[in-house]
Write an enzyme that holds these catalytic residues in place. Sequence first.
Site, PDB file in Angstrom:
ATOM      1  N   HIS A 114      37.919  51.366  69.111  1.00  0.00           N
ATOM      2  CA  HIS A 114      36.835  50.538  69.653  1.00  0.00           C
ATOM      3  C   HIS A 114      35.482  51.080  69.234  1.00  0.00           C
ATOM      4  CE1 HIS A 114      37.312  53.653  72.891  1.00  0.00           C
ATOM      5  NE2 HIS A 114      35.990  53.582  72.940  1.00  0.00           N
ATOM      6  N   HIS A 134      29.264  55.179  70.869  1.00  0.00           N
ATOM      7  CA  HIS A 134      30.229  55.979  70.097  1.00  0.00           C
ATOM      8  C   HIS A 134      31.243  55.085  69.400  1.00  0.00           C
ATOM      9  CE1 HIS A 134      32.490  55.785  74.040  1.00  0.00           C
ATOM     10  NE2 HIS A 134      33.522  55.651  73.232  1.00  0.00           N
ATOM     11  N   GLU A 154      34.734  59.679  69.257  1.00  0.00           N
ATOM     12  CA  GLU A 154      35.820  59.953  70.193  1.00  0.00           C
ATOM     13  C   GLU A 154      37.130  59.883  69.418  1.00  0.00           C
ATOM     14  OE1 GLU A 154      36.315  56.951  73.252  1.00  0.00           O
ATOM     15  OE2 GLU A 154      37.527  58.283  74.508  1.00  0.00           O
TER      16      GLU A 154
END
Lengths: 134, 134
Positions: B7, B79, B130
Amino acid sequence: MIGRLNHVAIAVPDLAAATQQYRGALGATVSDPIALPSHGVTVVFVELPNTKIELLEPLGEGSPIAAFLARTPSGGIHHLCYEVDDILAARDHLVGTGARVLGSGEPTNGAHDKPVLFLHPKDFNGTLIELEQA
Amino acid sequence: MIGRLNHVAIAVPDLAAATQQYRGALGATVSDPIALPSHGVTVVFVELPNTKIELLEPLGEGSPIAAFLARTPSGGIHHLCYEVDDILAARDHLVGTGARVLGSGEPTNGAHDKPVLFLHPKDFNGTLIELEQA
């Protein structure tokens, strides 16, 4: 209306170093650099299974990412590109909702040789959005 | 090593307004809001054919995105999340290349209830990354 996430574009100050980070530290498949003088960038493509990351370094005078890197010298995410089926219909719908299209409002030929438009980041939570007719 | 782009996370000051922009102006499929108090955010998922966009609004005291929104009140891309098969192997490889893992270096339980780590943005062109064990 929007379809696939075509790519995430990241402006980088040093394309060779960024390529090495993605190849070495992150273990990704990264293309060789491609100079796009008419777009003012040199690009490498990070090929992921479902989309791609484009790492962009300024090329020549008046690069569209020069001002961004002047503000954020270490680099950062520059824009997201969503695919649309019909860019003129997408534009007309967006303008009808009050969203602002950058520039003249007419699609230009993007880095992938397809018609593109950019939307004003202030209308989308500080995110610069490119629409590309897929 | 890195696999799918799981994502893109965008921090937004007003989740209802951002949902309406993505549903209305961009014509996307957007979930109802989900409060994640232990992660300090309320999230909606923008479902695209190949990945998703997560719109995040701060929730409660000490939200991890509060400082970001204090610096960029209109919001912005917070992010990128890449999937990995084995997060401990990924961490050890990254540390071996000199990349810095945020926090204790031990994976925590992410918003999707899977082990995650965050990498220092200064090591990756100003991009907070991430890693999620898929």
